[in-house]
Design a protein around this motif. Structure first.
Motif, PDB file in Angstrom:
ATOM      1  N   GLU A  27       0.959  -1.090   0.085  1.00  0.00           N
ATOM      2  CA  GLU A  27      -0.177  -0.026   0.026  1.00  0.00           C
ATOM      3  C   GLU A  27       0.858   1.450   0.036  1.00  0.00           C
ATOM      4  O   GLU A  27       2.187   1.095  -0.375  1.00  0.00           O
ATOM      5  N   ILE A  28       0.222   2.429   0.344  1.00  0.00           N
ATOM      6  CA  ILE A  28       1.025   3.452   0.444  1.00  0.00           C
ATOM      7  C   ILE A  28       1.952   3.459   1.927  1.00  0.00           C
ATOM      8  O   ILE A  28       1.143   3.401   2.806  1.00  0.00           O
ATOM      9  N   TRP A  29       3.181   3.322   1.762  1.00  0.00           N
ATOM     10  CA  TRP A  29       3.963   3.244   2.795  1.00  0.00           C
ATOM     11  C   TRP A  29       3.789   4.613   4.083  1.00  0.00           C
ATOM     12  O   TRP A  29       3.809   4.270   5.244  1.00  0.00           O
ATOM     13  N   THR A  30       3.644   5.504   3.620  1.00  0.00           N
ATOM     14  CA  THR A  30       3.361   6.627   4.479  1.00  0.00           C
ATOM     15  C   THR A  30       2.169   6.508   5.524  1.00  0.00           C
ATOM     16  O   THR A  30       2.064   6.668   6.494  1.00  0.00           O
ATOM     17  N   GLU A  31       1.014   5.826   4.812  1.00  0.00           N
ATOM     18  CA  GLU A  31       0.090   5.305   5.749  1.00  0.00           C
ATOM     19  C   GLU A  31       0.122   4.185   6.470  1.00  0.00           C
ATOM     20  O   GLU A  31      -0.077   4.104   7.763  1.00  0.00           O
TER      21      GLU A  31
END
Lengths: 321, 400
Positions: free
Chosen positions: A4-8
């Motif tokens: 997924e989006i790693w920042t999330e």
């Protein structure tokens, strides 16, 4: 492997997971424990933990019902103060769920509101003080009117230190089984300029290429964030190769998905690094401003950028004489 | 009676231009019995003498003219009714006949069902010569017809011939015309004698002397193509002609702007000219944007002026060279700006939904990472696409 989006995926979920901003974290932790917070104003550059801490506060206060008790708004996206007020009113009208006596309204990028809109916001804040707390975030607190500042506890976020960024990235690298060389870690910090979101996004892009990451990969990815092609296009125009410049500019914009406004910002930043007399730079910057304005007014971005390059071409030629 | 009819050439001697076409046609009538193909297709732009020559031929060879033109309904039954009879019945005076089917490319696909098929049948049966006319012989509707006819090309009437024609009419009508006005009529006519004569006639109402300013409003309503429009904008000096470039043009001004942008560096050679022409385009485009935003569409007038007269005046000297105009770059057309902007916006919205950022800034934060991954790692790209809920258009944008 789940992507997924790693920042999330790696967004800190608890105060203890947050890297950097130690004092702020300690204060907020205490406030949250007491289950009573004032209105908050978070000021600081992007990627320094403002939204993350606001979310943590909500999670800690409301536990698994945090989503129902938090209203996330974004000042740059909402259509004017009236929609913001309506949304706040609808949200704050009902009682909070659970033992905490208020709900939280997170208003991101509050500095995008005009002064008039902020005055209206101030009244809204007063009207709902008994049932809602505001957390405002902004890049510059100076853009927030004083009456609002005086109603809030202000926290100033700083760019993250090298240690903090490294610690955070190392944690992700371990979880994702990445091999990060020291130089790569160093490069990631350089590129990020203390912005954790940028650091993580760069890391994720690197990891899509290889699980062994060296500094070359990091700089390759960084080239996507700040394409050096822009500088080359400017040089081509000044050099009299207008058609080539024009073609490269369009393909660069499409390759990186750069909008007209972003392209023109990049041009503006690059002008200072061009090898030109200062008077010429100023003249070019004035012209750039004019074309940026035209794009903001809704004109066709490709055409405007081409026309701007024609101006570079003209100035380049006049210099040769 | 209009000038165009009144002064139409009545004999082959008067019919000056189009030598090759005349020769072919005369040969066809004379040797009709031996001809393999029993019909000629006269083709070429309007006002070049196609119908006129057919009529002259009938007269010179003493043939009865049987005519079917575009104002008639032309489905299969109708064609058979009118022309079939003509073919079967011997001429009363024992004269031969000439059958003229005008504007075959105007035969309507649906309303005139079977029209073209019926014409082919007639050509196979006819004892009399048939002449067809068309502007565009390569119209797909006429594909089946082409193998049954002999093609005869009519070229635009040259400037010298147009001048001759106009001066002859002036003499006969007792009109004086000044040199500039004459040039202007010829210029606008663009090889179309009929429209030149009509312009002359219109300007002559109530006047015995025609001057330049009597003409301006009288130029023809003829559909231009983009290349003519570009020529009017780029070539020549003096804005009057350039200002008319967009009239009766089958393109939107926003598209014309793209065409001009593409061709500015091809036409103009000095940086001053290129920069100035571009600046006018840029401002024209700005006026268009303002017109849309304010819903005050009169502003388009200014866009129009800048695009035509502005670009025309950007040059320091006239370029006499031939310029091969190119259509706008494929790459730019692929991402028409609105499309580009819309996709960028929708991707931003989707990132914003998942990542606690404003739509305004989300692409700035995440765009480079997404672009890189979509380019270098399809598998991750797909996973992220489904995580963000991206559609095909958005995936294409990121993968490009």
């Amino acid at each position: 492997m789940e992507i997924e989006i790693w920042t999330e995926k790696y967004r800190p979920k608890d105060f203890d997971e947050v890297v950097g901003q130690d004092e702020i974290v300690a204060r907020l932790k205490e406030m949250t424990k007491s289950k009573n917070i004032p209105h908050l104003l978070f000021a600081g550059p992007p990627g320094t933990g403002k939204t993350t801490l606001a979310l943590i506060i909500a999670k800690k206060l409301f536990k698994d019902r945090w989503k129902e008790n938090l209203l996330e708004l974004n000042a740059s996206d909402e259509r004017g103060i009236d929609t913001i007020r309506t949304k706040v009113k609808d949200f704050a009208r009902t009682k909070p769920i659970g033992e905490v006596p208020f709900k939280i309204i997170l208003l991101d990028e509050a500095d995008a509101l005009t002064r008039d809109a902020q005055q209206a916001l101030r009244r809204t804040m007063e009207n709902f003080t008994s049932t809602a707390r505001f957390i405002l975030s902004c890049n510059y607190s100076s853009k927030i009117i004083e009456p609002i500042q005086s109603r809030c506890a202000i926290f100033r976020f700083k760019p993250l230190s090298k240690e903090a960024i490294k610690k955070y990235l190392a944690r992700i690298a371990e979880a994702e089984k990445l091999k990060l060389s020291d130089e790569a870690l160093e490069a990631l910090y350089e590129v990020s300029e203390g912005d954790a979101r940028k650091a993580v996004n760069t890391l994720q892009a690197c990891a899509s290429l290889s699980s062994k990451i060296n500094e070359d990969i990091v700089y390759e990815v960084a080239g996507y964030a700040k394409p050096k092609e822009i500088m080359e296009v400017l040089k081509l125009s000044l050099d009299g190769k207008f058609e080539e410049a024009k073609k490269n500019m369009i393909s660069t914009m499409i390759k990186y998905g750069i909008s007209g406004i972003d392209a023109i910002k990049m041009i503006q930043r690059n002008v200072m690094n061009l090898n030109l007399p200062d008077e010429i730079k100023i003249k070019l910057l004035e012209t750039i401003g004019e074309y940026e304005f035209r794009i903001v007014e809704g004109a066709d971005e490709f055409l405007q950028i081409e026309a701007l390059l024609a101006q570079f071409y003209l100035i380049g030629r006049s210099l040769k004489r | 009676m209009s000038f165009a009819i009144k002064h139409a050439p009545k004999s082959l001697r008067e019919f000056g231009d189009q030598e090759t076409a005349v020769k072919k046609a005369v040969d066809f009538i004379k040797n009709f019995k031996r001809m393999k193909r029993k019909a000629l297709l006269f083709y070429g732009p309007p006002g070049t003498g196609k119908t006129c020559l057919a009529k002259i031929l009938a007269r010179e060879f003493g043939l009865e003219l049987v005519e079917l033109n575009a104002s008639d309904k032309r489905d299969a039954a109708q064609i058979r009714r009118i022309l079939g009879n003509a073919i079967l019945q011997r001429s009363l005076s024992h004269r031969g006949k000439l059958i003229l089917i005008d504007e075959v490319d105007g035969i309507h696909g649906i309303e005139d069902r079977g029209g073209v098929g019926e014409i082919i049948k007639l050509i196979q049966e006819t004892p009399y010569p048939i002449i067809l006319t068309a502007n565009n012989p390569y119209d797909p509707k006429l594909r089946s017809l082409r193998e049954y006819v002999e093609l005869v090309e009519f070229k635009k009437i040259g400037k010298r011939d147009l001048r001759k024609i106009l001066l002859r009419i002036c003499r006969l009508e007792n009109i004086e015309i000044d040199e500039k006005a004459l040039d202007l009529i010829i210029e606008f006519a663009n090889g179309d004698a009929r429209s030149a004569i009509n312009d002359l006639e219109l300007a002559s109402f109530g006047r015995k002397l025609i001057k330049e300013e009597d003409l301006l409003l009288n130029y023809r309503d003829r559909e231009k193509n983009i290349f003519e429009a570009l020529g009017m904008i780029f070539k020549g000096k003096g804005i009057r002609r350039a200002l008319l470039a967009l009239e009766n043009l089958d393109r939107e001004i926003s598209e014309v702007i793209l065409w001009i942008a593409e061709n500015i560096p091809r036409e103009y050679e000095k940086p001053e000219e290129i920069a100035l022409a571009y600046d006018y385009l840029s401002k024209a485009d700005l006026f268009l944007a303002r017109a849309v935003r304010t819903q005050y569409y009169r502003l388009e007038v200014y866009a129009n002026i800048l695009v035509t007269a502005g670009v025309n005046l950007a040059k320091k000297e006239e370029y006499k060279k031939f310029t091969a105009y190119r259509s706008p770059e494929k790459i730019a057309r692929m991402w028409e700006t609105t499309q580009f902007r819309r996709t960028l916006r929708s991707i931003s919205d989707k990132i914003s939904e998942k990542c606690h950022t404003s739509s305004e800034n989300s692409y700035k934060y995440y765009g480079f990472m997404l672009k890189f991954i979509f380019k270098h790692n399809k598998k991750w790209g797909n996973a992220i696409a489904s995580y963000l809920g991206l559609n095909d258009e958005e995936i294409k944008f990121l993968s490009y």
